[in-house]
Design a protein around this motif. Structure first.
Motif, PDB file in Angstrom:
ATOM      1  N   THR A  64       0.835  -1.207   0.000  1.00  0.00           N
ATOM      2  CA  THR A  64       0.000   0.000   0.000  1.00  0.00           C
ATOM      3  C   THR A  64       0.867   1.255   0.000  1.00  0.00           C
ATOM      4  N   TYR A 181      -7.480   0.280   7.397  1.00  0.00           N
ATOM      5  CA  TYR A 181      -7.762   0.903   6.099  1.00  0.00           C
ATOM      6  C   TYR A 181      -8.980   1.822   6.142  1.00  0.00           C
ATOM      7  N   LEU A 184      -7.468   5.052   7.546  1.00  0.00           N
ATOM      8  CA  LEU A 184      -6.723   5.725   6.479  1.00  0.00           C
ATOM      9  C   LEU A 184      -7.667   6.405   5.492  1.00  0.00           C
ATOM     10  N   SER A 185      -8.743   5.728   5.152  1.00  0.00           N
ATOM     11  CA  SER A 185      -9.710   6.299   4.207  1.00  0.00           C
ATOM     12  C   SER A 185     -10.428   7.500   4.803  1.00  0.00           C
ATOM     13  N   SER A 188      -7.897  10.333   4.820  1.00  0.00           N
ATOM     14  CA  SER A 188      -7.411  10.793   3.513  1.00  0.00           C
ATOM     15  C   SER A 188      -8.502  11.411   2.641  1.00  0.00           C
ATOM     16  N   LEU A 219      -3.173   8.289  -1.428  1.00  0.00           N
ATOM     17  CA  LEU A 219      -3.549   7.481  -0.264  1.00  0.00           C
ATOM     18  C   LEU A 219      -5.039   7.148  -0.288  1.00  0.00           C
ATOM     19  N   SER A 223      -6.432   3.405  -0.374  1.00  0.00           N
ATOM     20  CA  SER A 223      -7.040   2.904   0.866  1.00  0.00           C
ATOM     21  C   SER A 223      -8.538   2.623   0.744  1.00  0.00           C
ATOM     22  N   TRP A 227     -10.470  -0.648   2.064  1.00  0.00           N
ATOM     23  CA  TRP A 227     -11.501  -0.477   3.095  1.00  0.00           C
ATOM     24  C   TRP A 227     -12.768  -1.239   2.699  1.00  0.00           C
TER      25      TRP A 227
END
Length: 243
Positions: A64, A181, A184-185, A188, A219, A223, A227
């Protein structure tokens, strides 16, 4: 500024890992205390499953990162260097005690601490052009090598799980991946939108003040599918349990 955003993400992920590790340790202690009369089966098969899941998790995470680096570098060729990288302002190389000032004639010349002097959108800036090439090469290398290792370990798991599935381990892998994830999503998506809108519609007067949206957009691109994938896998495990 871009580094600050990445620093926040790293801090949040580190905190999550710490909490998950602490929670896992507490759960294991409680489980062992409650089941002290039972034999805990940690045979070769169980240990092999644990190994395969851990390596799968690590290799996917590194892949990733590699993909984000690659997309960010590739975007700099398509949309311009300021889209992906922060530019530096040149400093004055003094000659005859006259300080260089942009857009004026003097005996001093602009120079760079790092990278090389170049003109972008009519402004003299400093940038190390090797960052783009390194981003492409390093990103592609990380992504391809880690995806190969990930595939090998996942295929091995599929063969092993045809005979015996350790459900709690599979659930833990999917759930932890889902948390990572999804976080992160969630981080981001708004940041990439904010930086992208600012880049397109509210560019600062000086190019060196642009907050590059490239890495955050990359990203989000990487991600979000992960996700969704782990969310679907987790829901499927839940449905199997209900049946």
């Amino acid at each position: 500024m871009e580094g600050e955003y990445m620093g926040v993400i790293i801090f949040i992920l580190t905190t999550i890992f710490s909490l998950l590790f602490t929670a896992g340790t507490i759960y294991l202690i409680v489980y062992l205390v409650r089941n002290k009369d039972k034999k805990i089966n940690l045979g070769v098969n169980t240990l092999l499953h644990i190994y395969l899941y851990i390596i799968s998790f690590i290799t996917l995470a590194i892949a990733t990162i590699g993909t984000v680096v690659f997309i960010n570098a590739a975007a700099s060729y398509k949309f311009g260097i300021p889209f992906s990288y922060q530019l530096e302002e040149p400093y004055a190389e003094v000659k005859d005690e006259i300080v260089y000032t942009p857009d004026t004639e003097s005996n001093a010349e602009p120079s760079c601490y790092q990278g090389e002097l170049m003109e972008i959108e009519g402004e003299e800036v400093c940038f190390d052009t090797t960052k783009q090439k390194k981003g492409l090469v390093n990103g592609a290398t990380l992504t391809i090598s880690m995806l190969i290792l990930f595939a090998i370990h996942r295929i091995t798991l599929l063969f092993l799980e045809k005979k015996n599935t350790i459900s709690w381990l599979k659930k833990a892998y999917n759930f932890i991946s889902l948390i990572i994830y999804s976080v992160l999503s969630i981080i981001s998506i708004p940041l990439s939108i904010y930086l992208l809108v600012n880049y397109i519609y509210f560019k600062p007067e000086y190019i060196i003040r642009i907050e590059a949206p490239g890495s955050m957009v990359a990203l989000a691109i990487v991600s979000i599918p992960l996700w969704i994938t782990f969310l679907v896998l987790t829901l499927k495990l839940r449905e199997k349990k209900e049946k």
